[in-house]
Design a protein around this motif. Structure first.
Motif, mmCIF file in Angstrom:
data_model
loop_
_atom_site.group_PDB
_atom_site.id
_atom_site.type_symbol
_atom_site.label_atom_id
_atom_site.label_comp_id
_atom_site.label_asym_id
_atom_site.label_seq_id
_atom_site.Cartn_x
_atom_site.Cartn_y
_atom_site.Cartn_z
ATOM 1 N N ILE A 180 21.629 43.426 32.538
ATOM 2 C CA ILE A 180 23.557 42.907 33.088
ATOM 3 C C ILE A 180 24.165 43.150 33.913
ATOM 4 O O ILE A 180 24.031 44.417 34.897
ATOM 5 C CB ILE A 180 23.560 43.554 31.771
ATOM 6 C CG1 ILE A 180 23.220 43.186 30.143
ATOM 7 C CG2 ILE A 180 25.307 43.439 31.437
ATOM 8 C CD1 ILE A 180 21.934 44.535 29.562
ATOM 9 N N THR A 181 24.549 42.085 34.277
ATOM 10 C CA THR A 181 25.759 42.621 35.269
ATOM 11 C C THR A 181 26.776 42.590 35.374
ATOM 12 O O THR A 181 27.441 40.999 34.690
ATOM 13 C CB THR A 181 24.629 41.758 37.193
ATOM 14 O OG1 THR A 181 23.921 41.947 36.809
ATOM 15 C CG2 THR A 181 25.911 41.996 37.917
ATOM 16 N N GLN A 182 28.163 42.968 35.374
ATOM 17 C CA GLN A 182 29.226 43.417 35.851
ATOM 18 C C GLN A 182 30.121 44.178 36.277
ATOM 19 O O GLN A 182 29.858 44.901 37.142
ATOM 20 C CB GLN A 182 29.913 43.854 34.458
ATOM 21 C CG GLN A 182 31.087 44.478 34.151
ATOM 22 C CD GLN A 182 31.776 42.791 33.694
ATOM 23 O OE1 GLN A 182 31.270 41.806 32.701
ATOM 24 N NE2 GLN A 182 32.702 42.549 34.547
ATOM 25 N N THR A 183 30.788 42.875 37.325
ATOM 26 C CA THR A 183 31.990 43.116 38.548
ATOM 27 C C THR A 183 32.475 44.036 37.924
ATOM 28 O O THR A 183 33.635 43.192 36.819
ATOM 29 C CB THR A 183 31.724 42.082 39.746
ATOM 30 O OG1 THR A 183 31.143 41.712 39.484
ATOM 31 C CG2 THR A 183 32.470 42.467 40.474
ATOM 32 N N VAL A 184 33.573 45.006 39.011
ATOM 33 C CA VAL A 184 34.975 44.751 37.711
ATOM 34 C C VAL A 184 35.849 44.770 38.445
ATOM 35 O O VAL A 184 35.809 43.945 39.642
ATOM 36 C CB VAL A 184 35.378 46.798 38.799
ATOM 37 C CG1 VAL A 184 36.205 47.899 37.584
ATOM 38 C CG2 VAL A 184 33.832 47.503 37.644
ATOM 39 N N GLY A 230 37.541 56.724 36.431
ATOM 40 C CA GLY A 230 38.702 56.739 37.739
ATOM 41 C C GLY A 230 37.706 56.713 39.442
ATOM 42 O O GLY A 230 38.612 56.082 40.061
ATOM 43 N N ASP A 231 36.364 56.321 38.890
ATOM 44 C CA ASP A 231 35.059 56.542 40.204
ATOM 45 C C ASP A 231 35.195 54.927 40.249
ATOM 46 O O ASP A 231 34.464 54.700 41.031
ATOM 47 C CB ASP A 231 34.697 56.691 39.546
ATOM 48 C CG ASP A 231 34.315 58.466 39.920
ATOM 49 O OD1 ASP A 231 35.278 59.108 40.598
ATOM 50 O OD2 ASP A 231 33.671 59.349 38.964
ATOM 51 N N LEU A 232 35.459 53.862 38.934
ATOM 52 C CA LEU A 232 34.901 52.320 39.466
ATOM 53 C C LEU A 232 36.144 51.404 40.466
ATOM 54 O O LEU A 232 37.214 52.216 40.225
ATOM 55 C CB LEU A 232 34.974 52.108 37.852
ATOM 56 C CG LEU A 232 33.788 52.700 37.152
ATOM 57 C CD1 LEU A 232 33.424 51.677 36.151
ATOM 58 C CD2 LEU A 232 32.625 51.895 38.388
ATOM 59 N N ALA A 233 36.129 50.998 40.926
ATOM 60 C CA ALA A 233 36.871 50.542 41.860
ATOM 61 C C ALA A 233 37.038 49.064 41.837
ATOM 62 O O ALA A 233 35.615 47.996 41.476
ATOM 63 C CB ALA A 233 36.728 51.422 43.734
ATOM 64 N N SER A 234 37.611 47.811 42.071
ATOM 65 C CA SER A 234 37.463 46.766 42.084
ATOM 66 C C SER A 234 36.486 46.087 42.886
ATOM 67 O O SER A 234 36.262 46.830 44.227
ATOM 68 C CB SER A 234 38.949 45.772 42.783
ATOM 69 O OG SER A 234 40.193 46.752 41.608
ATOM 70 N N GLY A 235 35.614 45.125 42.524
ATOM 71 C CA GLY A 235 34.837 44.849 43.294
ATOM 72 C C GLY A 235 32.997 45.836 43.228
ATOM 73 O O GLY A 235 32.472 44.965 43.140
ATOM 74 N N ASP A 236 33.640 46.581 42.042
ATOM 75 C CA ASP A 236 32.448 46.928 42.250
ATOM 76 C C ASP A 236 31.640 46.676 41.472
ATOM 77 O O ASP A 236 31.883 45.952 40.235
ATOM 78 C CB ASP A 236 32.475 48.328 41.919
ATOM 79 C CG ASP A 236 33.132 50.136 42.330
ATOM 80 O OD1 ASP A 236 32.985 49.304 43.861
ATOM 81 O OD2 ASP A 236 33.039 50.515 42.292
ATOM 82 N N LYS A 237 29.865 46.412 41.355
ATOM 83 C CA LYS A 237 29.254 45.857 40.569
ATOM 84 C C LYS A 237 28.146 46.533 39.798
ATOM 85 O O LYS A 237 27.489 47.696 40.346
ATOM 86 C CB LYS A 237 28.343 45.201 41.309
ATOM 87 C CG LYS A 237 26.772 44.618 40.918
ATOM 88 C CD LYS A 237 26.335 43.616 41.544
ATOM 89 C CE LYS A 237 27.206 42.260 41.843
ATOM 90 N NZ LYS A 237 26.213 40.747 42.520
ATOM 91 N N VAL A 238 28.384 46.647 38.955
ATOM 92 C CA VAL A 238 27.540 47.777 37.622
ATOM 93 C C VAL A 238 26.560 46.707 36.579
ATOM 94 O O VAL A 238 26.125 45.875 36.319
ATOM 95 C CB VAL A 238 28.438 47.751 36.388
ATOM 96 C CG1 VAL A 238 27.581 48.831 35.434
ATOM 97 C CG2 VAL A 238 29.580 49.077 36.743
ATOM 98 N N THR A 239 25.204 47.158 37.077
ATOM 99 C CA THR A 239 23.423 46.796 36.816
ATOM 100 C C THR A 239 22.936 47.317 35.824
ATOM 101 O O THR A 239 22.984 48.456 36.053
ATOM 102 C CB THR A 239 22.827 46.433 37.990
ATOM 103 O OG1 THR A 239 23.306 45.397 38.796
ATOM 104 C CG2 THR A 239 21.646 45.883 37.328
#
Length: 506
Positions: free
Chosen positions: A226-230, A295-304
């Motif tokens: 599962i891939t989710q972009t912030v 607070g460590d997640l930023a726009s554009g980060d890709k979470v897999t």
């Protein structure tokens, strides 16, 4: 000049103008100086501009300035309702609107407004509704002088560039006056507002894929990713919730935290570590929660998120993942089209039939077949396959051999279900009594329905015996006869010798 305009002009030096700040609700401000005394009010309008995650612009309520740099969102419904009992044609109405930090506010129920004067004013139940067009605007025209509540009511039809999007955070209901004092000195009748919001576009929709490499039989491993972009957040917005969950389908084993891998990469592709918690709830739901690392997640980060499971019942495996961002949840798609749909792995039944060569109506029990993954050309003596049960009285088999195990010691039983889309090789490994093994394997490209494969065997009969070498059956007979002749001759010579010796003695 009209009486209404005269009252308005007289109150300018002592009152505050209520204003909806660009990109959201801001403080009510006192005019820096008296507005144009020649200003004449006419029926005005509120023009709502809906942008995906607005930011980067400097648009003003009078329509001047630059618009946000993000895409406009169409298909979103807004309503406008007037606040009753506040007359902006005289000073008392502007006193209720307030000034500075002390200004009118919308109650949590959305039905009433508490004025700066401490009084409660009802919001009219009569509303006007508009839907944003392709340029993201919804215009409410011919509005009387007054204080209005603007509410985003329905975003289910939201699209950007013709593609569906998910509004993660709606714009909060806000108050705006008509007219509006722009820049502290310029009154405008047609008020432009740019509400804050957070929108997930196709690029930030969760995508779930299935890796069936190595998945051929029950007991093999299936992998989901599962891939989710912030998403890009609206100006001033922060992440309140970010988690990914996946209720695994029946047909796979209970997974553990060790079966789940989480990786994060920045928009530039650089790996980063973000605190998260992995849990597996009953019956088999995997959840990755970033509450500790928002607070460590930023726009554009890709979470897999990668989940590995063992298939223990190779039936249809179908499920979707769910992403929750700022308390809004939506299901995954199987590709980047943004449409929610589950990932699906299907299997179909294989049946093998055994006939006698030259008499296909004769079915043969007792034959054993083995199914190997891949093409027959790749099957070697070391290849590991799954053995089918011996053919029955009808010459058919469609079940794994009970109690048999493969090289990994995984028990095999039940129907011979093969993964749709995979290639298999079926070979006969034990022939029925009195028949020769058919050495030719048959390939099965498992499709959308059940598959039947038929094998024929050659019967072993007496016509084959003359072709055996001399050390075969007839050779053994001949050697036996010769042995008896030799033994008989030796015995005869022994008798003759004994008689001669007896005669010489006499």
């Amino acid at each position: 000049m009209t009486t209404r305009a005269t009252h308005l002009r007289r109150s300018l030096a002592a009152i505050a103008a209520g204003a909806c700040a660009i990109l959201g609700v801001g403080a009510w401000t006192i005019p820096a100086q008296a507005a144009d005394p020649a200003y004449t009010f006419t029926n005005g309008s509120i023009i709502v501009h809906k942008y995906a995650n607005p930011g980067g612009g400097s648009a003003l309520p009078d329509g001047s300035g630059t618009t946000p740099t993000t895409d406009p969102v169409d298909g979103v419904k807004f309503t406008v309702a007037q606040v009753e009992g506040i007359n902006l044609a005289d000073g008392s109405g502007w006193t209720a609107v307030g000034q500075g930090d002390k200004h009118a506010s919308l109650d949590s129920d959305g039905k009433n407004v508490t004025g700066a004067d401490g009084k409660t004013y009802a919001v009219s139940t009569s509303t006007s509704e508009q839907t944003t067009a392709q340029n993201g605007t919804a215009t409410f025209s011919n509005l009387d002088l007054g204080l209005y509540v603007v509410t985003e009511t329905d975003d289910t039809g939201a699209t950007v560039g013709g593609k569906p999007v998910k509004v993660l955070t709606k714009s909060a209901p806000f108050l705006v006056t008509v007219p509006y004092l722009s820049g502290g000195s310029k009154w405008v009748n047609d008020v432009n507002v740019y509400p804050k919001n957070t929108v997930s576009t196709n690029d930030t929709t969760p995508v779930k894929t299935t890796d069936t490499t190595g998945l051929n039989f029950q007991g093999d491993t299936i992998t989901w990713t599962i891939t989710q972009t912030v998403p890009q957040l609206g100006q001033g917005e922060k992440l309140k919730t970010f988690k990914i969950s996946d209720p695994l389908p029946s047909g796979v084993n209970k997974v553990s935290n060790n079966d789940v891998t989480v990786t994060i990469a920045s928009s530039g592709g650089v790996s980063k570590t973000v605190p998260n918690t992995v849990s597996v709830d009953d019956p088999n739901k995997v959840t990755v929660d970033f509450a500790k690392g928002l607070g460590d997640l930023a726009s554009g980060d890709k979470v897999t998120v990668t989940i590995r499971a063992t298939v223990n019942d190779l039936t249809q495996l179908a499920n979707s993942a769910t992403t929750t961002i700022n308390d809004t949840s939506f299901d995954s798609s199987s590709d980047a089209d943004g449409a929610a749909d589950p990932t699906t792995v299907t299997s179909q039944k294989l049946t093998v039939v055994k006939n006698a060569q030259g008499d296909e109506s004769t079915t043969l029990p007792g034959a054993v077949f083995t199914v190997y993954p891949g093409k027959c050309a790749n099957v070697t003596g070391e290849s590991t396959g799954h053995r089918l049960a011996p053919t029955d009285a009808n010459g058919e088999t469609s079940t794994w051999a009970e109690g048999q195990t493969d090289a990994a010691k995984k028990a095999l039983s039940g129907d011979a279900l093969l993964v749709a889309g995979q290639t298999y090789c079926v070979k006969e490994t034990t022939a029925p009594a009195g028949y020769q093994i058919n050495p030719t394997g048959q390939e099965v490209v498992q499709g959308a329905g059940p598959v039947t494969k038929t094998f024929t065997d050659t019967k072993v009969d007496s016509g084959i015996l003359p072709n055996l070498p001399m050390t075969g059956a007839q050779g053994l007979v001949l050697l036996t006869v010769l042995g008896l002749l030799v033994a008989g001759t030796g015995a005869w010579f022994g008798v003759v010798a004994a008689r001669r010796k007896q005669n010489d003695a006499e």
